[in-house]
Enzyme design. Structure first.
Site, PDB file in Angstrom:
ATOM      1  N   GLU A 299      -9.202   7.101  -7.662  1.00 51.42           N
ATOM      2  CA  GLU A 299      -8.142   7.363  -6.687  1.00 51.42           C
ATOM      3  C   GLU A 299      -6.935   8.057  -7.296  1.00 51.42           C
ATOM      4  O   GLU A 299      -6.344   8.942  -6.670  1.00 51.42           O
ATOM      5  CB  GLU A 299      -7.708   6.053  -6.026  1.00 51.42           C
TER       6      GLU A 299
ATOM      7  N   HIS B  54      -9.657  -6.343   0.259  1.00 51.62           N
ATOM      8  CA  HIS B  54      -9.974  -5.330   1.264  1.00 51.62           C
ATOM      9  C   HIS B  54      -9.233  -5.587   2.579  1.00 51.62           C
ATOM     10  O   HIS B  54      -9.573  -4.996   3.599  1.00 51.62           O
ATOM     11  CB  HIS B  54     -11.487  -5.289   1.527  1.00 51.62           C
TER      12      HIS B  54
END
Length: 410
Positions: free
Chosen positions: A146, A215
């Site tokens: 990322e 998450h």
């Protein structure tokens, strides 16, 4: 990676300069939609009215029981049902894709990058079908890194492209926090205006259904303090498409928050092309007794609670703030001056969340109009549990909203 970016730049040298004035340039020089549907370009107000088009636009706490039209709007607002109105029905993730595809077709400098956005079509299928149409340079599958591909996208924006960076899950973007903060948010200023950063960072987040703590992140609280970044949150297929198109056309870096539990929400949207204002809230339900400010998934928890409140004789005004940074204090302020009571409902954490910032802004600007202290209902300051029952306990549920309004209006 540098060679790839240079290749994209060479292939998309037709980039046109956009004005920094987002409220004017956002709606200028519109072109036809990528689809074969014939229509006019429409600028749409938060109440659903089309400013530049003759046509008018229609229209328990468990996540799987979301009610999209719990309260019928008053007669002078959008109708409760859009099934008989013109347009086409899309799920929210399809609306995001349609908006992205229209912009990629309109502007060859728009490109997409992330893990699995290409031939797999994205983890939630927002980019499905784009890679075969636009090729691997404009829909770029990246390594699982990322910080690297976010930095690459910001660099691409500096060279004239308009990258859309997807976070497979918004929690993963914490790995790129340095690039988003020190580069994305500040480069326009630190370069003395030499560089624009027209980049969109988007992806699923929020408390899903037993996705676990890592998450279930709500990163709006993390990013709101970064100077130079705009933040918006979509809650319906209609505003998802409009905000996606607006974010791509903006010369400012924009973070678009999508909720993982809203992707399969269906709504009828206009056939005509439209773009929403990135800095405008949406009046969901006009009312007189209390202003309820919310966004994203909590919009539906609020509307479920509003149905109960109407049965009890209350008339709540519901506003989807939509723009998380900056706040639309014009719409919010007018509501506060009318109802004199404010309830904020968010899924973000209580400490340092959007609700805390919104409370401060309302207190600073509209304190004299308040007849009661502002009440803020937020998620618990705990990591989101995996167990479904405990997960529900951490998030605001409709009965809590009903109780809060009753106490506010005493």
């Amino acid at each position: 990676m540098a060679a790839i970016i240079q290749g994209i730049g060479a292939a998309t040298a037709l980039s046109s300069a956009n004005s920094l004035d987002s409220k004017k340039s956002l709606f200028a020089n519109s072109r036809k939609s990528f689809s074969e549907r014939k229509g006019r370009f429409c600028v749409v107000r938060s109440d659903g009215r089309l400013s530049y088009c003759l046509n008018r636009r229609g229209g328990g706490g468990r996540a799987e029981q979301i009610i999209t039209n719990a309260v019928a709007a008053k007669e002078n607002t959008a109708a409760a049902s859009t099934t008989s109105k013109p347009g086409h029905e899309l799920l929210l993730f399809e609306a995001l894709r349609e908006g992205l595809e229209e912009e990629m077709d309109r502007d060859p400098t728009v490109c997409v990058m992330d893990e699995d956005v290409g031939h797999y079509g994205g983890s939630y299928k927002v980019t499905k079908g784009l890679a075969p149409k636009y090729g691997d340079l404009r829909v770029l599958d990246t390594p699982i890194a990322e910080n690297s591909f976010t930095g690459m996208g910001i660099g691409a924006a500096m060279t004239g492209l308009r990258p859309v960076i997807e976070g497979m899950n918004m929690g993963f973007l914490l790995l790129a926090f340095n690039q988003i903060s020190n580069n994305c948010g500040m480069l326009h200023y630190t370069s003395g205006g030499q560089f624009k950063i027209p980049v969109v960072i988007r992806g699923p987040g929020g408390v899903g259904r037993q996705l676990g703590a890592e998450h279930s992140q709500r990163l709006e609280s993390y990013f709101q303090s970064i100077p130079g970044i705009q933040m918006v949150a979509c809650s319906t297929p209609y505003n998802a498409k409009g905000l996606m198109k607006a974010a791509i056309r903006s010369d400012n870096p924009v973070i678009l928050f999508e909720h993982v539990l809203l992707y399969n929400l269906k709504e009828r949207i206009p056939d005509e092309e439209y773009v929403l204002n990135l800095e405008e809230a949406e009046m969901v339900r006009p009312g007189e007794h209390v202003t309820i400010l919310t966004y994203s998934r909590m919009r539906y928890h609020v509307m479920q609670a509003a149905k109960t409140l109407v049965d009890k004789g209350y008339d709540p005004e519901v506003i989807d703030i939509r723009s998380l940074k900056p706040f639309d204090l014009h719409t919010i302020g007018n509501s506060v001056k009318k109802t004199h009571r404010v309830l904020i409902v968010e899924e973000c954490m209580r400490t340092g969340g959007i609700g805390a910032s919104l409370t401060a802004a309302i207190t600073e600007n509209f304190h004299d109009y308040l007849d009661a202290p502002i009440v803020c209902l937020s998620s618990q300051d705990v990591p989101t549990p995996y167990a479904g029952t405990l997960e529900n306990w951490t998030v605001v549920q409709p009965p809590q909203i009903v109780t809060a309004v009753e106490q506010l209006c005493q």
